[in-house]
Design a protein around this motif. Structure first.
Motif: not given
Lengths: 228, 228
Positions: A99-100, B30-34, B36, B39
DNA sequence: ATTAATCTAATTGTAATACAAATAGAATTA
DNA sequence: TAATTCTATTTGTATTACAATTAGATTAAT
């Protein structure tokens, strides 16, 4: 491997899981040249006995090594050290920052600016020909279907430096970059070709500074396109 | 997870071990931001049940992720995603080519040539001051005990670009380089300082070309020292 | 009330065992 | 000689049991 009094000191020092220790010991086989890339490892059962650990521990270590791209396992066949440096962990890391986009583009640019200076120093006639070939193919391409040749141009430069470390890094980065490029709306074929030709000429002269300058112009242009 | 008739098609397609699939699914969190960085993950037992795999499989996946530096496990506490991109896999890869000094030196040079051009674009007064500080400390150092400040100079430049991808790569490379440097016989403090000052001036002017040129001169000199 | 010492239960770490799946290579057959 | 079948080796997955560690709760001491 139960803990007993004799372990007292050593276990205080190392503080690593058995799997991690096994992983290191396997890697040491490579570093110490006891085994070479491509070689077959002993089967799990033997290694377990040899290192005095259980199968789950041995398998944890092996799975880690596989995810690092250091070994490759085949059912019924066995486990082999991979032939060359893997870009697998690198690709994984990149996927985590997918995403970066700015970071990926910058990393690619940084690396390639350095690469092209070495490429200039090491340039050969064969490589020049291969580079020129991609340019011709781009010129002959219809519509905007020249991405393949564009990528190839950059890969050939990377390959020409003949450095396994750099190769692994740039491969992953270029691949990430392809995905990013796919989102560019207005492509500028003519300008890209002009840039590639400038880089080609600098490489032909084996002039690191000129090669850097030409690549710098090109990648700054690409950066501009990618980052809106 | 026994194979049955219904698996027929899918299992033909995926061709990956369960551990690898689990690894990907965790990364996807992580990639799907479920979840971070930083965490805490659910305990193994829960994840096993959630994903329908056995404990050894789950642990193989976790051990892999840990060796990639993506998670960190603590007994009795739990498993956490790491905060930043790890350079662990790079370091491992580099250790595998530690005998190929030329490759490491080239990789370091390539990367840093690119880095310094970005550093020039992004240079701030604070960074300049920090850089100058290392130069002063080098000048004041006695004998040849300036390696620490030398390294710091380069790290500050890398850090100033503020790019997690590049940061991870250059950290590992600089560390490898320190070991290589240690074998240099005749060190040339005055020349090193002069080079650093030239780089500093170019960065102060925020001139990417000049920064590249100054760094190029410096690293070519270092290369010469290292490669006999 | 505060600190120190102790306990305990949650979580990861290791082991043993059993069987499933895949397939290289041997054995067999055409 | 080539195609087919078999088999035994090696990796892949699951279950179960217990050990080691230690965060947080509890208790005791000051």
């Amino acid at each position: 491997m139960k803990k007993d009094a004799l372990d007292l000191i050593s276990s205080q020092v190392v503080r690593k899981t058995l799997a991690q220790q096994v992983e290191e010991q396997i890697i040491d086989l490579l570093i110490s040249n006891k085994l070479k890339p491509g070689d077959k490892l002993p089967p799990e059962m033997e290694l377990m006995e040899l290192l005095g650990v259980s199968r789950p521990v041995m398998r944890e270590a092996m799975t880690s090594l596989e995810s690092l791209g250091i070994v490759k396992r085949k059912t019924r066949d066995g486990t082999y050290f991979t032939e060359s440096i893997s870009n697998k962990p690198f690709s994984t890391m990149l996927s985590l920052v997918s995403d970066n986009i700015e970071a990926i583009v910058e990393a690619r640019t940084s690396l390639e600016l350095g690469l092209v200076t070495y490429a200039a120093e090491k340039m050969t006639d064969e490589t020049l020909e291969a580079l020129n070939d991609t340019i011709i193919k781009m010129e002959n391409s219809v519509d905007n279907e020249y991405g393949e040749h564009d990528l190839m141009f950059h890969r050939i430069i990377a390959l020409s430096v003949n450095n396994p470390v750099l190769q692994g890094m740039i491969d992953s980065l270029l691949l990430s970059h392809v995905k990013i490029n796919a989102q560019i709306k207005y492509r500028e074929k003519e300008k890209t070709i002009r840039h590639h030709k400038a880089i080609y000429e600098a490489l032909k002269k084996k002039d690191p500074q000129a090669a850097f300058q030409a690549m710098y112009n090109h990648l700054k242009f690409v950066e501009g396109k990618v980052l809106e």
